[in-house]
Write an enzyme that holds these catalytic residues in place. Structure first.
Site, PDB file in Angstrom:
ATOM      1  N   GLY A   1       2.252 -14.142   5.254  1.00  0.00           N
ATOM      2  CA  GLY A   1       1.443 -13.657   6.366  1.00  0.00           C
ATOM      3  C   GLY A   1       2.228 -13.503   7.658  1.00  0.00           C
TER       4      GLY A   1
ATOM      5  N   GLN B   1      12.168 -14.428   6.247  1.00  0.00           N
ATOM      6  CA  GLN B   1      10.937 -15.014   5.716  1.00  0.00           C
ATOM      7  C   GLN B   1      11.016 -14.845   4.197  1.00  0.00           C
ATOM      8  OE1 GLN B   1       7.332 -12.752   6.101  1.00  0.00           O
ATOM      9  NE2 GLN B   1       6.024 -14.568   6.148  1.00  0.00           N
TER      10      GLN B   1
ATOM     11  N   ARG C   1       0.807  -1.218   0.000  1.00  0.00           N
ATOM     12  CA  ARG C   1       0.000   0.000   0.000  1.00  0.00           C
ATOM     13  C   ARG C   1       0.846   1.277   0.000  1.00  0.00           C
ATOM     14  NH1 ARG C   1      -3.488  -2.234   5.012  1.00  0.00           N
ATOM     15  NH2 ARG C   1      -1.668  -3.583   5.141  1.00  0.00           N
TER      16      ARG C   1
ATOM     17  N   LYS D   1      28.110  26.876   5.404  1.00  0.00           N
ATOM     18  CA  LYS D   1      28.472  25.452   5.320  1.00  0.00           C
ATOM     19  C   LYS D   1      29.846  25.245   5.922  1.00  0.00           C
ATOM     20  CE  LYS D   1      30.964  23.178   2.910  1.00  0.00           C
ATOM     21  NZ  LYS D   1      31.853  22.649   1.884  1.00  0.00           N
TER      22      LYS D   1
ATOM     23  N   ASN E   1      34.675  28.933  -2.595  1.00  0.00           N
ATOM     24  CA  ASN E   1      35.432  27.896  -1.890  1.00  0.00           C
ATOM     25  C   ASN E   1      35.763  26.697  -2.761  1.00  0.00           C
ATOM     26  OD1 ASN E   1      32.643  27.306  -1.988  1.00  0.00           O
ATOM     27  ND2 ASN E   1      32.844  25.853  -0.309  1.00  0.00           N
TER      28      ASN E   1
ATOM     29  N   ASP F   1       6.071  -1.500  11.621  1.00  0.00           N
ATOM     30  CA  ASP F   1       5.373  -0.357  11.018  1.00  0.00           C
ATOM     31  C   ASP F   1       4.551   0.429  12.041  1.00  0.00           C
ATOM     32  OD1 ASP F   1       3.255  -2.096  11.439  1.00  0.00           O
ATOM     33  OD2 ASP F   1       2.509  -2.044   9.376  1.00  0.00           O
TER      34      ASP F   1
END
Ligand code: UD1
Ligand code: CA
Length: 441
Positions: A81, A76, A18, A338, A373, A106
């Site tokens: 399932g 698995q 899904r 940075k 730079n 999940d």
């Protein structure tokens, strides 16, 4: 109460269809960490004797996101399932004596505290299996807890297999179970794929245990938001919102002002000092550390940065990895920093890029200043001493050094070292042509 030993099994082999994604479902991120990492962290808090993660679909991706964790794996191969998945742990845990806690990878919002309360429930009851349940206003998609008239749990029925009456049940299965071993292993072998999805449902073990004369119990610990299962991107966004709210709440209770929690995002690894104020639209990522009394104006992004006390940031500032702002420093509108140190009270107020630079104290960087730079191959360092005044729209071509108290004229392109206390001008001299418009006619 007898302190049984504990093993944890985490289910992470499912296809996650899904999600409609090329990335394994449990490798998707919430608040910067994978779903499975959150669950592993919550389980680790219980200090289990064994922890086994079941992988299968896109197993390499799942293993990669938990690399470095002290956990065992079971594979698995075919996704038949959740019941079939747990059975793959039998070689590892078949002889384990103690409680077996089964979690789904999940369900990222589950906390150690809730798992601990759930374990206590299981250990103080005589059930062969306990289920963590919850009352959902909209239970759609979840397995429903079917209770008998006397309140005992008869079984769990999945949405797709439920009758109209059963679909009205609002008590749902969280997918979190605790088994008193070794009852689980015999029961798992008896599961049959006689359901709408033709899968071996873990939830069927409840009825199987019941039929074998053992009992099941379900308890809702009053924490419905912790058991949100992520199956779609819609639920992924819900989980993000809930996790973020939890992180923000912790900072607010620690004395940080967050003006609009709905539009502010903070990484679980960030640390922020008291009386710092964060305006809307700000994103704080990675292991960013922010001191006390800082102000972060709207829409700033900070990633793995260190900001000392009393700094002012934004609006629209971007502090990238390795940025260090010393106390009282200021980085304003549309400035990007940075891997640079901005010294105490130094200012980079407008429209600048400062990369691979070291600025001393009380430096003033004019609007539009850029450190050049990168030469296309390597990064080079710009070093600017204390109290330097950099005029607006200056280019600093690195590697280059500007000595303390030097002044750089606006619009300069600095390629050579500037000695301390001197003025550097590196721009074409202005030419004026008199009466220019008149002559052109
Ligand atoms: C499952 C429960 C449901 C519960 C819900 C809670 C079953 C049959 N149903 O439904 O009662 O309300 O969780 O969120 O368990 N997995 C494998 N291998 C497989 C299939 C699944 O490892 O072959 C793993 C998945 O990776 C996931 C977990 O098992 O972590 C649950 O599978 P999922 O398909 O998400 O089940 P739900 O439909 O959410
Ligand atoms: Ca699920």
């Amino acid at each position: 109460m007898k302190q049984n030993k504990l093993a944890v099994i985490i289910l992470a082999a499912g296809e996650g269809t899904r999600m409609k994604s090329a990335i394994a479902k449990v490798a998707h991120r919430v608040a910067g960490r994978s779903l499975v990492s959150w669950v592993v962290a919550a389980a680790k808090g219980l200090n289990p004797a064994e922890m086994c993660l079941i992988v299968g679909h896109k197993a390499d991706q799942v293993r990669a996101v938990v690399a470095g964790e002290k956990i065992g794996f079971a594979v698995q191969k075919n996704q038949r399932g959740s019941g079939h998945a747990v059975l793959q742990c039998a070689p590892r845990l078949g002889k384990f004596q103690g409680d077996i806690l089964v979690l789904c990878a999940d369900t990222p919002l589950i906390t150690t505290d809730t798992l601990r309360s759930f374990l206590t429930y299981h250990r103080t009851s005589a059930h062969a299996v306990s289920i963590l349940s919850a009352e959902f206003g909209n239970p759609f998609g979840y397995g429903r807890i079917v209770r008998r008239a006397d309140g005992s749990v008869q079984g769990i029925v999945e949405e797709k297999d439920a009758t109209g009456e059963q679909r009205k049940i609002r008590e749902i299965n969280s997918g979190i179970y605790c088994f008193s071993s070794p009852a689980i292993w015999q029961a798992l072998k008896k599961i049959k794929p006689d359901n709408a999805k033709k899968e071996y449902y873990l939830t069927d073990v409840i009825e199987i245990l019941n039929n074998a004369g053992q009992t099941a119990g379900a308890c809702s610990l009053g924490v419905p938001t912790e058991i949100l299962g992520v199956n779609t991107r819609v639920e992924l966004a819900q989980a993000e919102r809930l996790m973020n709210a939890r992180i923000l709440r912790r900072h607010m209770l620690n004395g940080v002002t967050i003006i609009d929690p709905d539009t502010t995002y903070i990484s679980p690894d960030a640390r922020i000092g008291a009386d710092t104020v964060i305006y809307p639209g700000t994103v704080i990522e990675g292991a960013t550390v922010i001191g006390e009394r800082c102000v972060i104006k709207p829409h700033s992004v900070l990633t793995d940065a260190r900001v000392d006390a009393d700094a002012l940031i934004g609006p629209f500032a971007h502090l990238r990895a390795g940025s260090v702002l010393k106390a009282g420093a200021k980085v304003g509108n549309f400035s990007e920093i940075k891997k640079s140190v901005i010294g105490p009270r130094s200012k980079v107020n407008h429209l600048s890029y400062i990369g691979d630079a070291i600025l001393g104290a009380d430096v003033n960087v004019g609007a539009g200043t850029i450190t050049c730079n990168y030469d296309g191959e390597k990064k080079h360092t710009t070093t600017i001493g204390d109290r330097v005044f950099v005029g607006s729209n200056t280019n600093l071509v690195a590697p280059v050094t500007v000595g303390a108290d030097a002044v750089i004229g606006a619009g300069s392109t600095i390629t050579d070292a500037v000695p301390a206390r001197s003025l550097a001008l590196a721009r074409a001299r202005q030419i004026n042509k008199a009466e220019y418009r008149k002559k052109r006619k």
